[in-house]
Write a protein that holds these residues in place. Sequence first.
Motif, PDB file in Angstrom:
ATOM      1  N   ALA A 144       0.843  -1.197   0.000  1.00 59.20           N
ATOM      2  CA  ALA A 144       0.000   0.000   0.000  1.00 59.20           C
ATOM      3  C   ALA A 144       0.877   1.246   0.000  1.00 59.20           C
ATOM      4  O   ALA A 144       1.876   1.310   0.714  1.00 59.20           O
ATOM      5  CB  ALA A 144      -0.906   0.004   1.229  1.00 59.20           C
ATOM      6  N   LEU A 145       0.497   2.229  -0.825  1.00 62.51           N
ATOM      7  CA  LEU A 145       1.195   3.511  -0.870  1.00 62.51           C
ATOM      8  C   LEU A 145       0.488   4.479   0.064  1.00 62.51           C
ATOM      9  O   LEU A 145      -0.711   4.689  -0.050  1.00 62.51           O
ATOM     10  CB  LEU A 145       1.150   4.091  -2.285  1.00 62.51           C
ATOM     11  CG  LEU A 145       2.082   3.493  -3.312  1.00 62.51           C
ATOM     12  CD1 LEU A 145       1.770   4.057  -4.684  1.00 62.51           C
ATOM     13  CD2 LEU A 145       3.517   3.777  -2.966  1.00 62.51           C
ATOM     14  N   ASP A 146       1.230   5.057   0.988  1.00 58.75           N
ATOM     15  CA  ASP A 146       0.691   6.052   1.895  1.00 58.75           C
ATOM     16  C   ASP A 146       1.550   7.295   1.796  1.00 58.75           C
ATOM     17  O   ASP A 146       2.733   7.231   2.104  1.00 58.75           O
ATOM     18  CB  ASP A 146       0.731   5.566   3.350  1.00 58.75           C
ATOM     19  CG  ASP A 146      -0.058   4.298   3.568  1.00 58.75           C
ATOM     20  OD1 ASP A 146      -1.132   4.168   2.970  1.00 58.75           O
ATOM     21  OD2 ASP A 146       0.409   3.444   4.331  1.00 58.75           O
ATOM     22  N   PRO A 147       0.996   8.427   1.393  1.00 57.07           N
ATOM     23  CA  PRO A 147       1.807   9.647   1.396  1.00 57.07           C
ATOM     24  C   PRO A 147       2.202   9.976   2.829  1.00 57.07           C
ATOM     25  O   PRO A 147       1.416   9.802   3.750  1.00 57.07           O
ATOM     26  CB  PRO A 147       0.900  10.712   0.816  1.00 57.07           C
ATOM     27  CG  PRO A 147      -0.410  10.081   0.582  1.00 57.07           C
ATOM     28  CD  PRO A 147      -0.342   8.636   0.929  1.00 57.07           C
ATOM     29  N   ALA A 148       3.421  10.404   3.021  1.00 60.62           N
ATOM     30  CA  ALA A 148       3.896  10.737   4.359  1.00 60.62           C
ATOM     31  C   ALA A 148       3.191  11.992   4.848  1.00 60.62           C
ATOM     32  O   ALA A 148       2.851  12.872   4.061  1.00 60.62           O
ATOM     33  CB  ALA A 148       5.395  10.970   4.323  1.00 60.62           C
ATOM     34  N   PRO A 149       2.928  12.093   6.138  1.00 64.96           N
ATOM     35  CA  PRO A 149       2.293  13.287   6.684  1.00 64.96           C
ATOM     36  C   PRO A 149       3.140  14.521   6.413  1.00 64.96           C
ATOM     37  O   PRO A 149       4.362  14.443   6.386  1.00 64.96           O
ATOM     38  CB  PRO A 149       2.209  13.012   8.182  1.00 64.96           C
ATOM     39  CG  PRO A 149       2.464  11.570   8.356  1.00 64.96           C
ATOM     40  CD  PRO A 149       3.194  11.095   7.140  1.00 64.96           C
ATOM     41  N   SER A 150       2.502  15.662   6.230  1.00 66.24           N
ATOM     42  CA  SER A 150       3.228  16.877   5.886  1.00 66.24           C
ATOM     43  C   SER A 150       4.121  17.361   7.015  1.00 66.24           C
ATOM     44  O   SER A 150       5.102  18.025   6.788  1.00 66.24           O
ATOM     45  CB  SER A 150       2.243  17.977   5.483  1.00 66.24           C
ATOM     46  OG  SER A 150       1.355  18.225   6.568  1.00 66.24           O
ATOM     47  N   GLY A 151       3.797  17.030   8.260  1.00 65.59           N
ATOM     48  CA  GLY A 151       4.586  17.475   9.393  1.00 65.59           C
ATOM     49  C   GLY A 151       5.864  16.692   9.593  1.00 65.59           C
ATOM     50  O   GLY A 151       6.689  17.042  10.430  1.00 65.59           O
ATOM     51  N   VAL A 152       6.083  15.634   8.835  1.00 66.43           N
ATOM     52  CA  VAL A 152       7.264  14.799   9.020  1.00 66.43           C
ATOM     53  C   VAL A 152       8.525  15.552   8.643  1.00 66.43           C
ATOM     54  O   VAL A 152       9.541  15.438   9.305  1.00 66.43           O
ATOM     55  CB  VAL A 152       7.149  13.492   8.202  1.00 66.43           C
ATOM     56  CG1 VAL A 152       8.453  12.735   8.197  1.00 66.43           C
ATOM     57  CG2 VAL A 152       6.040  12.648   8.773  1.00 66.43           C
ATOM     58  N   ALA A 153       8.493  16.368   7.606  1.00 63.70           N
ATOM     59  CA  ALA A 153       9.693  17.088   7.172  1.00 63.70           C
ATOM     60  C   ALA A 153      10.173  18.035   8.258  1.00 63.70           C
ATOM     61  O   ALA A 153      11.365  18.222   8.454  1.00 63.70           O
ATOM     62  CB  ALA A 153       9.402  17.861   5.890  1.00 63.70           C
ATOM     63  N   ALA A 154       9.248  18.640   8.999  1.00 61.49           N
ATOM     64  CA  ALA A 154       9.639  19.564  10.062  1.00 61.49           C
ATOM     65  C   ALA A 154      10.247  18.837  11.244  1.00 61.49           C
ATOM     66  O   ALA A 154      11.000  19.415  12.017  1.00 61.49           O
ATOM     67  CB  ALA A 154       8.428  20.362  10.512  1.00 61.49           C
ATOM     68  N   ALA A 155       9.941  17.561  11.395  1.00 61.14           N
ATOM     69  CA  ALA A 155      10.440  16.804  12.531  1.00 61.14           C
ATOM     70  C   ALA A 155      11.708  16.023  12.219  1.00 61.14           C
ATOM     71  O   ALA A 155      12.161  15.242  13.034  1.00 61.14           O
ATOM     72  CB  ALA A 155       9.354  15.840  13.005  1.00 61.14           C
TER      73      ALA A 155
END
Length: 113
Positions: A88-99
């Motif tokens: 399954a493809l799940d786009p990563a949450p947008s807040g991950v880059a900030a963390a």
Amino acid sequence: MEHIRLTVTLRPGRGTLARLAATLNHHQVLDFAYTAAPADVVTSAGASASGATAAPATVTTAVIRVPRAHAPRAQEKLRRLVDVLDVALDPAPSGVAAAMPDGAGSSAGAPPR
């Protein structure tokens, strides 16, 4: 860097982890998590009239994070593995880059709020 999370559902067996690693060898893997089911976990569908129990039905998951550009090819290669039940493809949450620990997604020099 935009990335995609691939959630792989598979039947664990001898060499499963090695096959996953070999399949992803030519892709940039940013993160890899493999959760093996304990060997003593047995799921039985019930005993038959003769008293025999069902064989163990364990499922293992692997979560792999790859750059968006690598996702379609990595998914295609993973689906060809004999152990794999689903990818399954799940786009990563947008807040991950900030963390991210390397500060790649943080706004350096910005005053705190």
